[in-house]
Scaffold this active site. Structure first.
Site, short mmCIF file in Angstrom:
data_model
loop_
_atom_site.label_atom_id
_atom_site.label_comp_id
_atom_site.label_asym_id
_atom_site.label_seq_id
_atom_site.Cartn_x
_atom_site.Cartn_y
_atom_site.Cartn_z
N LYS A 41 -3.22 10.45 -27.23
CA LYS A 41 -2.64 10.69 -28.55
C LYS A 41 -3.64 10.34 -29.65
O LYS A 41 -3.76 11.06 -30.64
CB LYS A 41 -1.36 9.87 -28.72
CG LYS A 41 -0.75 10.01 -30.11
CD LYS A 41 0.59 9.31 -30.23
CE LYS A 41 1.18 9.50 -31.63
NZ LYS A 41 2.53 8.92 -31.76
N HIS A 78 -2.38 47.72 0.70
CA HIS A 78 -1.58 47.62 -0.51
C HIS A 78 -0.25 46.89 -0.25
O HIS A 78 0.82 47.36 -0.63
CB HIS A 78 -1.33 48.99 -1.13
CG HIS A 78 -2.59 49.65 -1.61
ND1 HIS A 78 -3.42 49.10 -2.56
CD2 HIS A 78 -3.18 50.82 -1.23
CE1 HIS A 78 -4.46 49.88 -2.77
NE2 HIS A 78 -4.34 50.94 -1.97
#
Length: 600
Positions: free
Chosen positions: A210, A352
């Site tokens: 922070k 595929h």
């Protein structure tokens, strides 16, 4: 000079420890040191060296307080280090010490630094409070968090530090108790799991992150060199600080997600879907592109506790070949998931994401040839997966096998994936192509939560783990399946589970003969499957991933006229009886499974 009455040299030393404390703190230490009930305080001049030193120091400190109530902390660089994983700790400690940092540390970290010859001040010397509650409370103290959270550009913050005798921290290096490793290492009691939840570490990290404008926070030993380089260069790169802060918050978030997941499983064993949850993803690699060259892409590993030892393509080892692409991962995953379903030695060929060839045989070489033969055009450039170890003979067959279409063209594959390779098998297979990706994967786990993204949200469902042994193939027609027809139906049913809807599979003798996939109507998928199977469809089994909602008779009749011996499908259509009548007309066995297998 004020006269300080102390009861012992030890008390004098304690008094001296408060020299840099605030006036109120020094008064507190003084009152503790000067007189205790039942003891006789000495009124004679201070005799020991510690006592004389303490007296002079306190007098000097009191004098400075009257003229400089806001004591300066400038020039004192402090680094706080508290590590569970002590990788490269010695290099870090020596580097910080060389740069003039005073190092504050806890427990085992302090001991390791001292053993390496690094000067260390223990946290309790700063807090004047011992570690307590079996180590649960060590750094949770204003003397630590005040020095981390104070903003250097806020005068009243520095005044507050001055008043309470708190020094600032410029660097905080922390990593956390190995909670994830502990709860995934095997059987662990609930109590042990709870004790491995870090509290002080995340608090330090969050505080430093922070206040990253003033405090550099590091949670990864790989960042130690960059940290030391940054400090040595006396840089003021806010982007660097923000990157470290992001990494720190992400580190804590992933840690908390593991704790949350573990606690949910401990307390909600019968509920599959929690009200909310976090998926901890870790970047494994950036990819050349996504499904198409104009799309950027990356591959992330899932660190969820539920996926530990789950196997699959995400944790596969690549032994050889070009880097994996986005489409490679999708196709390899489809091939591996399919081949992992079979108990007998099996080969699956995928193109595929659809299996275009599947065959099971005790002779895995024969299974490979049959899987390619099912659709050699589609197999060219596809993915080949095996559920058995690839030895020299199989590797040589894969390397030299010619396409069944002309008997001359050597088959080309993007990927070969198997659960293992012999040393010679791997050597031979590497000789097929420099680009061939050779993967070694663990069997895919069962009982997983399956996630799929839609715009603005995610779909979650249980994985589809049903096998033919889990369901009942109910005879609906007059004719019973004969010989191996039921086995063929089960094989086709297991294959169709992995074909994209609308899906049809025709199989015989544990070998896929033809499949139709991805068509908007099931009738068209059926026709494609029969076209690929050709004359071999006679006496075979047909499996559909769902019932035929319209023109049921047309599809069933085409299947019966093409010579199949058995049809397996879920049932549940309003025209089920029409299908039964049609199968009876042609003497075909009709089996209802009661299970639909859509795959999108």
């Amino acid at each position: 000079m004020p006269l300080y009455l102390v009861s012992s040299p030890a008390a004098a030393a304690k008094l001296a420890a408060g020299i840099r404390a605030s006036p109120s703190r020094r008064r507190q230490l003084l009152s503790q040191a000067c007189h205790f009930p039942g003891r006789r305080a000495s009124l004679s001049p201070l005799s020991s060296s510690a006592e004389r030193s303490a007296g002079r120091a306190m007098a000097s400190a009191d004098a400075s307080v009257s003229t400089a109530p806001e004591a300066s902390f400038s020039g004192v660089k402090q680094a706080l280090i508290s590590l569970s994983d002590k990788t490269d700790l010695t290099n870090l400690g020596n580097g910080l010490q060389r740069l003039g940092f005073s190092i504050i540390s806890t427990g085992g970290t302090a001991s390791s630094l001292e053993s390496a010859g690094v000067n260390v001040t223990k946290v309790e010397e700063i807090t004047h409070f011992p570690e307590m509650l079996d180590g649960r409370v060590k750094t949770l103290h204003p003397s630590i968090h005040g020095g981390i959270l104070a903003r250097r550009d806020q005068k009243h913050h520095l005044q507050a530090l001055n008043e309470h005798g708190i020094g600032t921290f410029d660097v905080v290096v922390v990593n956390l108790y190995p909670f994830y490793d502990k709860v995934t290492s095997g059987a662990i009691s609930f109590e042990d799991g709870i004790e491995n939840i870090d509290i002080g570490g995340p608090t330090l990290i969050r505080a430093a992150a922070k206040n990253h404008k003033d405090v550099l926070v590091v949670v990864d030993h790989k960042d130690y060199p960059a940290l030391l380089e940054y400090l040595e260069g006396k840089q003021d790169d806010q982007d660097f600080r923000r990157k470290l802060a992001w990494k720190a918050f992400q580190h804590v978030a992933s840690y908390d997600s593991a704790v949350s997941e573990w606690l949910w499983k401990q307390s909600n064993k019968g509920d599959t879907f929690p009200p909310s949850f976090t998926v901890p993803l870790s970047l494994k690699s950036t990819l050349r592109y996504g499904e198409n060259p104009h799309q950027k892409a990356a591959f992330y590993g899932d660190k969820s506790i539920s996926l530990v030892n789950a196997g699959g393509i995400a944790t596969a080892i690549q032994h050889h070949g070009k880097e994996m692409s986005y489409n490679n991962y999708l196709d390899a995953d489809a091939a591996w998931n399919c081949v992992s379903e079979f108990e007998s030695p099996t080969c699956v060929v995928v193109k595929h994401t659809n299996p275009c060839g599947v065959a099971s045989r005790q002779d895995i070489l024969e299974a490979y040839r049959l899987a390619v033969k099912a659709d050699p055009v589609s197999a060219f450039g596809g993915i080949v997966a095996f559920n058995t170890t690839i030895d020299e003979d199989l590797a040589r067959e894969i390397r030299e096998f010619r396409s069944p279409t002309d008997g001359e063209t050597r088959m080309f594959y993007e990927i070969v994936v198997a659960p293992g390779y012999t040393e010679k098998g791997l050597e031979v297979l590497k000789g097929k192509s420099k680009t061939l990706r050779i993967l070694e994967a663990k069997p895919s786990g069962k009982g997983m939560l399956s996630l799929r993204q839609v715009n603005g949200g995610w779909l979650a469902q249980e994985s589809d783990d049903l096998t033919p042994e889990d369901i009942t193939f109910t005879k609906m027609s007059e004719r019973e399946p004969e010989g191996g027809e039921l086995s063929d139906a089960k094989f086709a049913w297991l294959c169709v589970k992995h074909v994209k809807s609308n899906a049809i599979v025709i199989a015989k003798n544990n070998c896929m003969l033809g499949m139709g996939s991805g068509q908007p109507n099931r009738l068209e998928s059926l026709r494609i499957a029969f076209r690929k199977a050709g004359e071999e469809a006679k006496g075979a089994a047909l499996a559909s991933d769902a019932f035929f909602p319209f023109a049921w008779n047309d599809a069933v009749e085409e299947a019966c006229q093409s010579g199949v011996a058995v049809i397996a499908e879920p049932g549940g259509s309003i025209r089920d009886q029409d299908a039964v009548d049609c199968c009876n007309k042609y003497g075909v066995s009709l089996l209802f499974t009661g299970v639909r297998h859509f795959r999108h």
